[in-house]
Design a protein around this motif. Structure first.
Motif, PDB file in Angstrom:
ATOM      1  N   MET A 164      26.139 -19.061   0.187  1.00  0.00           N
ATOM      2  CA  MET A 164      25.766 -20.653   0.998  1.00  0.00           C
ATOM      3  C   MET A 164      24.857 -21.181   1.197  1.00  0.00           C
ATOM      4  N   ARG A 195      30.223 -21.576  -0.593  1.00  0.00           N
ATOM      5  CA  ARG A 195      30.202 -22.944   0.630  1.00  0.00           C
ATOM      6  C   ARG A 195      28.927 -23.375   0.973  1.00  0.00           C
ATOM      7  N   GLU A 222      29.078 -26.267  -5.219  1.00  0.00           N
ATOM      8  CA  GLU A 222      29.725 -25.275  -4.576  1.00  0.00           C
ATOM      9  C   GLU A 222      30.822 -25.101  -6.035  1.00  0.00           C
TER      10      GLU A 222
END
Length: 270
Positions: A164, A195, A222
């Motif tokens: 992330m 993400r 992403e």
């Protein structure tokens, strides 16, 4: 800062020196096919410190001029077939290294030093085949004390995948601290992540220690499951069956081409 896969690849150029991570540390497989489709050529790959599927695919697609590495393999799936074939054919240059030497070169670049001294290479065949590695006597010793000077490694680009990032461009790499020297040494660092999260990962006491600050990140895209068929720590396991399927198909150039064509039609993994 936030981009997409095509946007990141549009910033790459043929002839670049690109640092890529070891298979367990977050390989951006999501960027591999776009790099191939963009027609990049004469890439000089630096494996930190070994390479695998990403390297093999780029070699098989004709994108690679040289590979500096300690090893290239597909792990449990066996050898890297397109890399091995290219070595035998002499179509790429292999620059032999060791794991400590690769890390030493990156740390030298990070520190702004032209080199870093390293022991353990004296008398090895690797040293004998690296004219750019220089042996000197330790200037701080009054006895004969040879050390090897490893030149700084300055990648044009470092690429990897992480779980992330936040919207500020901070990237969570957790315990995979070996990714940080890649970013510190490279002129630009492109990261794909599973993400994008809200908040500030660097400001959060629970995540801050495992964050690569946005200062060292040039662009983030992403890409859910962007390491597949490799696994990603804390997220998903490697797809060993898919790695074996690739290894079997890529034993020949025709099989590699068929695999790449077939998987392109399948799209991203679920």
């Amino acid at each position: 800062m936030q981009s997409d896969l095509k946007g990141i690849v549009s910033r790459m150029r043929s002839g670049m020196r690109i640092a890529v991570p070891v298979d367990y540390a977050g390989v951006s497989m999501a960027l591999t096919r776009p790099m191939i489709e963009a027609g990049l050529r004469d890439l000089d790959l630096v494996c930190v410190p070994t390479g695998g599927l990403q390297v093999d695919m780029l070699v098989g697609a004709g994108c690679v001029r040289s590979v500096e590495t300690s090893a290239v393999s597909l792990g449990e799936a066996g050898g890297a077939p397109r890399f091995n074939a290219a070595v035998k054919e002499g179509s790429i240059k292999v620059i032999d290294a060791t794991c400590p030497a690769v890390h030493a070169g990156l740390i030298a670049a990070q520190k702004g030093s032209p080199f870093l001294p390293l022991r353990g290479l004296i008398g090895t065949d690797v040293l004998a085949n690296r004219p750019d590695w220089t042996v000197i006597d330790n200037p701080l010793s009054d006895q004969k004390d040879p050390v090897v000077l490893i030149p700084a490694i300055h990648p044009d680009v470092a690429i990897f995948h992480a779980p992330m990032a936040d919207r500020h461009g901070n990237v969570w790499i957790g315990r995979r601290r070996e990714l940080a020297p890649m970013a510190y040494a490279a002129r630009e660092t492109y990261v794909t992540v599973d993400r994008i999260v809200e908040g500030n990962l660097l400001a959060d006491e629970m995540t801050g220690a495992g964050v690569l600050p946005a200062l060292y990140v040039s662009a983030v895209a992403e890409a859910p499951k962007g390491a597949w068929p490799y696994g990603l720590w804390g997220e998903y396991n490697a797809d060993v069956d898919e790695l074996k399927r690739y290894a079997a198909a890529a034993r020949t150039q025709e099989g590699f081409d068929a695999y790449m064509s077939e998987t392109a039609k399948q799209g991203e993994p679920a």
